[in-house]
Design a protein around this motif. Structure first.
Motif, PDB file in Angstrom:
ATOM      1  N   ILE A 156      11.933  -1.429  -2.990  1.00  0.00           N
ATOM      2  CA  ILE A 156      11.974  -0.281  -1.978  1.00  0.00           C
ATOM      3  C   ILE A 156      11.110   0.481  -1.623  1.00  0.00           C
ATOM      4  O   ILE A 156      11.069   1.738  -1.027  1.00  0.00           O
ATOM      5  CB  ILE A 156      13.158   0.653  -2.883  1.00  0.00           C
ATOM      6  CG1 ILE A 156      12.595   1.216  -3.977  1.00  0.00           C
ATOM      7  CG2 ILE A 156      14.535   0.012  -3.070  1.00  0.00           C
ATOM      8  CD1 ILE A 156      13.347   2.282  -4.719  1.00  0.00           C
ATOM      9  N   LEU A 157       9.629  -0.024  -2.053  1.00  0.00           N
ATOM     10  CA  LEU A 157       8.513   0.663  -1.412  1.00  0.00           C
ATOM     11  C   LEU A 157       8.441   1.018  -0.043  1.00  0.00           C
ATOM     12  O   LEU A 157       8.054   2.024   0.278  1.00  0.00           O
ATOM     13  CB  LEU A 157       7.111  -0.146  -1.983  1.00  0.00           C
ATOM     14  CG  LEU A 157       5.781   0.517  -1.621  1.00  0.00           C
ATOM     15  CD1 LEU A 157       5.335   1.303  -2.640  1.00  0.00           C
ATOM     16  CD2 LEU A 157       4.754  -0.706  -1.421  1.00  0.00           C
ATOM     17  N   ASP A 158       8.769  -0.059   0.672  1.00  0.00           N
ATOM     18  CA  ASP A 158       8.710   0.190   2.208  1.00  0.00           C
ATOM     19  C   ASP A 158      10.050   0.471   2.776  1.00  0.00           C
ATOM     20  O   ASP A 158      10.219   0.171   4.071  1.00  0.00           O
ATOM     21  CB  ASP A 158       8.132  -1.200   2.622  1.00  0.00           C
ATOM     22  CG  ASP A 158       8.813  -2.363   2.636  1.00  0.00           C
ATOM     23  OD1 ASP A 158       9.604  -2.349   1.587  1.00  0.00           O
ATOM     24  OD2 ASP A 158       8.856  -3.517   3.054  1.00  0.00           O
ATOM     25  N   LYS A 159      10.903   0.939   2.030  1.00  0.00           N
ATOM     26  CA  LYS A 159      12.169   1.384   2.613  1.00  0.00           C
ATOM     27  C   LYS A 159      12.151   2.967   3.021  1.00  0.00           C
ATOM     28  O   LYS A 159      11.513   3.614   2.775  1.00  0.00           O
ATOM     29  CB  LYS A 159      13.354   1.159   1.453  1.00  0.00           C
ATOM     30  CG  LYS A 159      13.291  -0.419   1.243  1.00  0.00           C
ATOM     31  CD  LYS A 159      13.313  -1.654   2.440  1.00  0.00           C
ATOM     32  CE  LYS A 159      13.486  -2.858   2.043  1.00  0.00           C
ATOM     33  NZ  LYS A 159      13.387  -3.971   2.566  1.00  0.00           N
ATOM     34  N   HIS A 185       0.784  -1.185   0.064  1.00  0.00           N
ATOM     35  CA  HIS A 185      -0.038   0.023  -0.071  1.00  0.00           C
ATOM     36  C   HIS A 185       0.957   1.142  -0.107  1.00  0.00           C
ATOM     37  O   HIS A 185       2.050   1.249   0.461  1.00  0.00           O
ATOM     38  CB  HIS A 185      -0.931   0.030   1.177  1.00  0.00           C
ATOM     39  CG  HIS A 185      -1.936  -1.012   1.310  1.00  0.00           C
ATOM     40  ND1 HIS A 185      -2.907  -1.261   0.124  1.00  0.00           N
ATOM     41  CD2 HIS A 185      -2.267  -1.680   2.080  1.00  0.00           C
ATOM     42  CE1 HIS A 185      -3.788  -2.284   0.507  1.00  0.00           C
ATOM     43  NE2 HIS A 185      -3.352  -2.399   1.609  1.00  0.00           N
ATOM     44  N   ARG A 186       0.396   2.227  -0.626  1.00  0.00           N
ATOM     45  CA  ARG A 186       1.223   3.761  -0.475  1.00  0.00           C
ATOM     46  C   ARG A 186      -0.005   4.781  -0.565  1.00  0.00           C
ATOM     47  O   ARG A 186      -0.802   4.357  -1.249  1.00  0.00           O
ATOM     48  CB  ARG A 186       1.861   3.645  -1.622  1.00  0.00           C
ATOM     49  CG  ARG A 186       2.821   5.215  -1.463  1.00  0.00           C
ATOM     50  CD  ARG A 186       3.668   5.432  -2.629  1.00  0.00           C
ATOM     51  NE  ARG A 186       4.990   4.973  -2.152  1.00  0.00           N
ATOM     52  CZ  ARG A 186       6.201   4.924  -2.843  1.00  0.00           C
ATOM     53  NH1 ARG A 186       6.074   5.481  -4.107  1.00  0.00           N
ATOM     54  NH2 ARG A 186       7.297   4.494  -2.344  1.00  0.00           N
ATOM     55  N   SER A 240       0.420  16.133   1.292  1.00  0.00           N
ATOM     56  CA  SER A 240       1.495  16.481   1.990  1.00  0.00           C
ATOM     57  C   SER A 240       1.946  15.388   2.969  1.00  0.00           C
ATOM     58  O   SER A 240       3.044  15.083   3.701  1.00  0.00           O
ATOM     59  CB  SER A 240       1.252  17.663   2.671  1.00  0.00           C
ATOM     60  OG  SER A 240       0.158  17.724   3.587  1.00  0.00           O
ATOM     61  N   GLU A 241       0.932  14.477   3.092  1.00  0.00           N
ATOM     62  CA  GLU A 241       1.061  13.177   4.129  1.00  0.00           C
ATOM     63  C   GLU A 241       1.411  12.037   3.314  1.00  0.00           C
ATOM     64  O   GLU A 241       1.678  11.010   3.844  1.00  0.00           O
ATOM     65  CB  GLU A 241      -0.031  13.103   4.885  1.00  0.00           C
ATOM     66  CG  GLU A 241      -0.366  14.439   5.721  1.00  0.00           C
ATOM     67  CD  GLU A 241      -1.680  13.926   6.609  1.00  0.00           C
ATOM     68  OE1 GLU A 241      -1.710  13.464   7.626  1.00  0.00           O
ATOM     69  OE2 GLU A 241      -2.846  14.398   6.055  1.00  0.00           O
ATOM     70  N   LYS A 242       1.320  12.016   2.027  1.00  0.00           N
ATOM     71  CA  LYS A 242       1.118  10.648   1.240  1.00  0.00           C
ATOM     72  C   LYS A 242       2.716   9.731   1.270  1.00  0.00           C
ATOM     73  O   LYS A 242       2.590   8.641   1.280  1.00  0.00           O
ATOM     74  CB  LYS A 242       0.854  11.025  -0.229  1.00  0.00           C
ATOM     75  CG  LYS A 242      -0.588  11.094  -0.256  1.00  0.00           C
ATOM     76  CD  LYS A 242      -1.171  10.919  -1.714  1.00  0.00           C
ATOM     77  CE  LYS A 242      -2.660  11.315  -2.090  1.00  0.00           C
ATOM     78  NZ  LYS A 242      -3.339  10.091  -1.579  1.00  0.00           N
ATOM     79  N   MET A 243       3.729  10.567   1.516  1.00  0.00           N
ATOM     80  CA  MET A 243       4.791   9.969   1.553  1.00  0.00           C
ATOM     81  C   MET A 243       5.570  10.059   3.025  1.00  0.00           C
ATOM     82  O   MET A 243       6.799  10.050   3.288  1.00  0.00           O
ATOM     83  CB  MET A 243       5.751  10.685   0.522  1.00  0.00           C
ATOM     84  CG  MET A 243       5.558  10.472  -0.768  1.00  0.00           C
ATOM     85  SD  MET A 243       5.451   8.638  -1.209  1.00  0.00           S
ATOM     86  CE  MET A 243       7.100   8.431  -1.414  1.00  0.00           C
ATOM     87  N   SER A 244       4.615  10.197   4.081  1.00  0.00           N
ATOM     88  CA  SER A 244       5.010  10.225   5.274  1.00  0.00           C
ATOM     89  C   SER A 244       5.140   8.850   5.928  1.00  0.00           C
ATOM     90  O   SER A 244       4.949   7.896   5.029  1.00  0.00           O
ATOM     91  CB  SER A 244       3.948  10.787   6.393  1.00  0.00           C
ATOM     92  OG  SER A 244       2.820  10.044   6.119  1.00  0.00           O
ATOM     93  N   ARG A 276       4.200   6.348   2.953  1.00  0.00           N
ATOM     94  CA  ARG A 276       5.168   6.295   1.889  1.00  0.00           C
ATOM     95  C   ARG A 276       5.077   4.847   1.166  1.00  0.00           C
ATOM     96  O   ARG A 276       5.601   4.303   0.148  1.00  0.00           O
ATOM     97  CB  ARG A 276       6.673   6.643   1.799  1.00  0.00           C
ATOM     98  CG  ARG A 276       7.099   6.100   2.840  1.00  0.00           C
ATOM     99  CD  ARG A 276       8.636   6.447   3.003  1.00  0.00           C
ATOM    100  NE  ARG A 276       9.468   5.890   3.881  1.00  0.00           N
ATOM    101  CZ  ARG A 276       9.712   6.258   5.177  1.00  0.00           C
ATOM    102  NH1 ARG A 276       8.856   7.424   5.677  1.00  0.00           N
ATOM    103  NH2 ARG A 276      10.352   5.725   6.082  1.00  0.00           N
ATOM    104  N   GLY A 277       4.666   3.924   1.959  1.00  0.00           N
ATOM    105  CA  GLY A 277       4.811   2.371   1.691  1.00  0.00           C
ATOM    106  C   GLY A 277       4.745   1.499   2.809  1.00  0.00           C
ATOM    107  O   GLY A 277       5.613   1.682   3.876  1.00  0.00           O
ATOM    108  N   ILE A 278       4.064   0.242   2.622  1.00  0.00           N
ATOM    109  CA  ILE A 278       4.134  -0.684   3.660  1.00  0.00           C
ATOM    110  C   ILE A 278       3.568  -1.941   2.872  1.00  0.00           C
ATOM    111  O   ILE A 278       2.807  -1.892   2.015  1.00  0.00           O
ATOM    112  CB  ILE A 278       3.229  -0.479   4.836  1.00  0.00           C
ATOM    113  CG1 ILE A 278       3.724  -1.520   6.055  1.00  0.00           C
ATOM    114  CG2 ILE A 278       1.566  -0.574   4.437  1.00  0.00           C
ATOM    115  CD1 ILE A 278       2.933  -0.685   7.353  1.00  0.00           C
ATOM    116  N   ILE A 279       4.239  -3.111   3.499  1.00  0.00           N
ATOM    117  CA  ILE A 279       3.619  -4.348   2.892  1.00  0.00           C
ATOM    118  C   ILE A 279       3.089  -5.089   4.246  1.00  0.00           C
ATOM    119  O   ILE A 279       3.902  -5.352   5.062  1.00  0.00           O
ATOM    120  CB  ILE A 279       4.595  -5.179   2.228  1.00  0.00           C
ATOM    121  CG1 ILE A 279       5.396  -4.397   0.894  1.00  0.00           C
ATOM    122  CG2 ILE A 279       4.381  -6.665   1.802  1.00  0.00           C
ATOM    123  CD1 ILE A 279       6.541  -4.938   0.209  1.00  0.00           C
TER     124      ILE A 279
END
Length: 296
Positions: A293-296, A61-62, A131-135, A99-102
Motif C-alpha cells: 500500500i506504499l503507493d496507494k 521511495h517515500r 508537511s510535504e512528505k505524504m503529498s 507518500r510513495g512511489i515505485i
C-alpha cells in the motif's frame, strides 16, 4: 560582495545499493554526509553496457524528491503512477516521491545503433518538508532544449546552463521548488577563464561537483583561500559570502555543477530508499511497502 571559500573536499566512494548491477560514486550522503536540503549525490559513469544493462529495477521511495541529470547516455523511467519518460543527454527528470512511489530506471539503447554506450549522469536526492512528505507523487521530464544556455561576454569561453534559479536575469527550467529556492547551474569554462556567480542567499547551503577538468575556487584577491578541485570531486562551501569566484589556468578547462538551496532545518531519518523525520515514520514506510500500500 564577499566570495565564499571551500571548507571540505571529497572524492566520495563507490557503492552498490540494493539490486543494482553496477557501482555508483557517492559523495553527499557518503563521506560528506547531508547538506540540508541535499541528501545524496550519486555519479553514474560506466562504459561497459554489460555491467549496467539491467539498470535500477523497480524500487520504492517515500518522503523526498529525486533529480536525475544526464551527461551521456539515456535512462528510461517507469513508475506505478503511470509515468513514463526517457532522460536523454542534457535533459533531466524531477520526481517527487511524496507518500510513495515505485519506479525503475533502465539504460536505453541508442535509437540508431541499438547499443548502449557510455552512461554518465547524476542523481540528487532533495529533502521535503514534513508537511510535504505524504503529498501526492509528481513527475516532470525536462528536455535539453528547454534548459536555457548562456554564453558570457559574447564569447564561447564561458557557457552556463540554468537548470534552476536565476543567472544573469535568466530563469532556469525548474520552477516548482519554491520551498528550497534552489540555484542549479551547469558551467563550462575554457582555459584562462574567470567567472563570479552570485548566490541567492548567504545562508543557503552550497556545493560544486566537478564533472571534468579542474578549476580553482575561492576569492580572486586572496590566493591563500583558493582551492583547486578536479574531476569527480565535490567541494562544500562555507556560509560566509554571497558569491563564488572560479578560475581556470592557462592549460585547464572545467565543467562543474553548482547547487545552492535554502535549508529545511528539520530532523532527517534516512534508511534505504525512504526519508522521513522519525524512525517511527520509517518503520511505517517499510510496513506499507510490505503490505503493498506504499503507493496507494
Amino acid at each position: 560582495m564577499r566570495s565564499r571559500i571551500i571548507n571540505k573536499i571529497s572524492n566520495g566512494f563507490n557503492i552498490r545499493d540494493g539490486k543494482m548491477t553496477f557501482k555508483v560514486r557517492r559523495t553527499l550522503g557518503g563521506p560528506v554526509g547531508f547538506l540540508d536540503p541535499f541528501l545524496l549525490l550519486d555519479e553514474m559513469k560506466i562504459e561497459d553496457p554489460e555491467i549496467y544493462k539491467d539498470g535500477f529495477p523497480p524500487h520504492p521511495h517515500r518522503g523526498f524528491m529525486t533529480l536525475t541529470y544526464m551527461i551521456k547516455g539515456s535512462m528510461e523511467h517507469k513508475d506505478t503512477k503511470g509515468n513514463h519518460g526517457i532522460v536523454t543527454p542534457g535533459s533531466l527528470q524531477l520526481m517527487k516521491a511524496g507518500r510513495g512511489i515505485i519506479h525503475s530506471e533502465i539504460p536505453k539503447p541508442d535509437d540508431i545503433t541499438g547499443k548502449c554506450g557510455l552512461l554518465h549522469g547524476y542523481q540528487l536526492w532533495l529533502n521535503l518538508k514534513s508537511s510535504e512528505k505524504m503529498s501526492d507523487p509528481t513527475y516532470l521530464n525536462i528536455s535539453s532544449k528547454e534548459i536555457p544556455e548562456i554564453y558570457i561576454d559574447d564569447c564561447y569561453e564561458k557557457k552556463v546552463r540554468v537548470i534552476a534559479g536565476k543567472f544573469k536575469g535568466i530563469e532556469g527550467a525548474i520552477k516548482s521548488l519554491k520551498t528550497i529556492d534552489p540555484l542549479f547551474l551547469d558551467i563550462q569554462l575554457k582555459s584562462n577563464s574567470k567567472i563570479s556567480i552570485d548566490l541567492p542567499n548567504s545562508i543557503y547551503n552550497t556545493f560544486i561537483y566537478v564533472v571534468n577538468g579542474k578549476a580553482s575556487f575561492g576569492p580572486f584577491e586572496n590566493r591563500d583561500q583558493i582551492k583547486e578541485i578536479q574531476h569527480s570531486n565535490i567541494g562544500i562551501f562555507n556560509n560566509d559570502g554571497d558569491k563564488i569566484d572560479v578560475s581556470t589556468s592557462s592549460t585547464d578547462q572545467v565543467r562543474f555543477l553548482l547547487l545552492s538551496a535554502k535549508p529545511i532545518k528539520e530532523p532527517i531519518v534516512l534508511k534505504g530508499s525512504f526519508v522521513m523525520n522519525t524512525q517511527k515514520e520509517i518503520d511505517q514506510a517499510y510496513l506499507d511497502y510490505e503490505n503493498g500500500i506504499l503507493d496507494k
